[in-house]
Design an enzyme around this catalytic site. Structure first.
Site, PDB file in Angstrom:
ATOM      1  CG  ASP A  39      -2.057   0.995   1.099  1.00  0.00           C
ATOM      2  OD1 ASP A  39      -3.211   0.554   0.942  1.00  0.00           O
ATOM      3  OD2 ASP A  39      -1.787   2.222   1.148  1.00  0.00           O
ATOM      4  CB  ILE A  40       0.762   4.308  -2.106  1.00  0.00           C
ATOM      5  CG1 ILE A  40       1.838   5.232  -2.637  1.00  0.00           C
ATOM      6  CG2 ILE A  40      -0.506   5.067  -1.745  1.00  0.00           C
ATOM      7  CD1 ILE A  40       1.484   5.866  -3.980  1.00  0.00           C
ATOM      8  CG  HIS A 110      -8.747  -2.805  -2.353  1.00  0.00           C
ATOM      9  ND1 HIS A 110      -9.687  -2.161  -3.116  1.00  0.00           N
ATOM     10  CD2 HIS A 110      -8.651  -2.079  -1.201  1.00  0.00           C
ATOM     11  CE1 HIS A 110     -10.132  -1.092  -2.481  1.00  0.00           C
ATOM     12  NE2 HIS A 110      -9.534  -1.022  -1.310  1.00  0.00           N
TER      13      HIS A 110
HETATM   14  P1  5GP Z   1      -9.874   1.520   0.425  1.00  0.00           P
HETATM   15  O1  5GP Z   1     -10.188   2.691   1.307  1.00  0.00           O
HETATM   16  O2  5GP Z   1     -10.497   1.660  -0.950  1.00  0.00           O
HETATM   17  O3  5GP Z   1     -10.200   0.210   1.087  1.00  0.00           O
HETATM   18  O4  5GP Z   1      -8.301   1.496   0.284  1.00  0.00           O
HETATM   19  C1  5GP Z   1      -7.600   1.950  -0.839  1.00  0.00           C
HETATM   20  C2  5GP Z   1      -6.133   1.824  -0.532  1.00  0.00           C
HETATM   21  O5  5GP Z   1      -5.410   1.998  -1.736  1.00  0.00           O
HETATM   22  C3  5GP Z   1      -5.608   2.850   0.475  1.00  0.00           C
HETATM   23  O6  5GP Z   1      -5.036   2.171   1.589  1.00  0.00           O
HETATM   24  C4  5GP Z   1      -4.559   3.630  -0.333  1.00  0.00           C
HETATM   25  O7  5GP Z   1      -3.446   4.017   0.448  1.00  0.00           O
HETATM   26  C5  5GP Z   1      -4.203   2.668  -1.441  1.00  0.00           C
HETATM   27  N1  5GP Z   1      -3.754   3.311  -2.664  1.00  0.00           N
HETATM   28  C6  5GP Z   1      -4.372   4.332  -3.320  1.00  0.00           C
HETATM   29  N2  5GP Z   1      -3.682   4.668  -4.430  1.00  0.00           N
HETATM   30  C7  5GP Z   1      -2.621   3.826  -4.489  1.00  0.00           C
HETATM   31  C8  5GP Z   1      -1.550   3.679  -5.418  1.00  0.00           C
HETATM   32  O8  5GP Z   1      -1.428   4.393  -6.415  1.00  0.00           O
HETATM   33  N3  5GP Z   1      -0.636   2.699  -5.153  1.00  0.00           N
HETATM   34  C9  5GP Z   1      -0.737   1.879  -4.053  1.00  0.00           C
HETATM   35  N4  5GP Z   1       0.199   0.955  -3.894  1.00  0.00           N
HETATM   36  N5  5GP Z   1      -1.751   1.998  -3.152  1.00  0.00           N
HETATM   37  C10 5GP Z   1      -2.664   2.956  -3.375  1.00  0.00           C
END
Ligand code: 5GP
Length: 126
Positions: A39-40, A110
């Site tokens: 995760d970034i 995810h």
């Molecule tokens: P959600 O809130 O949708 O469950 O989590 C999305 C996740 O994707 C977040 O933890 C965010 O940090 C991660 N994320 C968003 N953009 C990117 C990216 O460009 N690269 C990576 N590796 N993670 C990302």
């Protein structure tokens, strides 16, 4: 911003771009049906995302519409990453956010894998 998980798949979402190689990622593991990468913006010492390679918005979409081999490949990937990263002992947490109340921000299924410290109670109160 959290997404509506009933929306059609958006091919411009960030994880679709990662799967197409348009955006770099730190890959941890890959098989025919799944990709795992860091995760970034890590929320724990270890924070890995596992995504199916198919076009699925959410856990709900995936469980209803994915093929058996896609489901097997995805579930295998989650377990493989946890085992190979040494997370089984002392433990880890899986999280899949879905839709607005689940605070899903990226509209491609995810699973988050968190590990590396005691992770506390399951949800924040309030
Ligand atoms: P959600 O809130 O949708 O469950 O989590 C999305 C996740 O994707 C977040 O933890 C965010 O940090 C991660 N994320 C968003 N953009 C990117 C990216 O460009 N690269 C990576 N590796 N993670 C990302």
């Amino acid at each position: 911003m959290a997404i509506d998980a009933t929306q059609p798949y958006d091919d411009d979402n960030i994880f679709a771009k990662i799967l197409r190689g348009e955006i770099p990622n730190q890959t941890v593991y890959e098989n025919d049906h799944a990709l795992a990468f860091h995760d970034i913006n890590p929320q724990a010492p270890h924070h890995i995302l596992v995504i199916p390679k198919g076009r699925y918005v959410s856990w709900d979409d995936f469980s209803a519409n994915a093929t058996e081999s896609e489901i097997v490949g995805f579930v295998h990937a989650v377990g493989h990453v946890a085992r190979s990263a040494g997370m089984v002992e002392p433990g880890y947490r899986l999280l899949a956010n879905v839709g607005k109340d689940g605070h899903q921000e990226v509209p491609h299924l995810h699973v988050h894998i968190f590990a590396g410290k005691p992770l506390g109670p399951m949800l924040l109160k309030g």
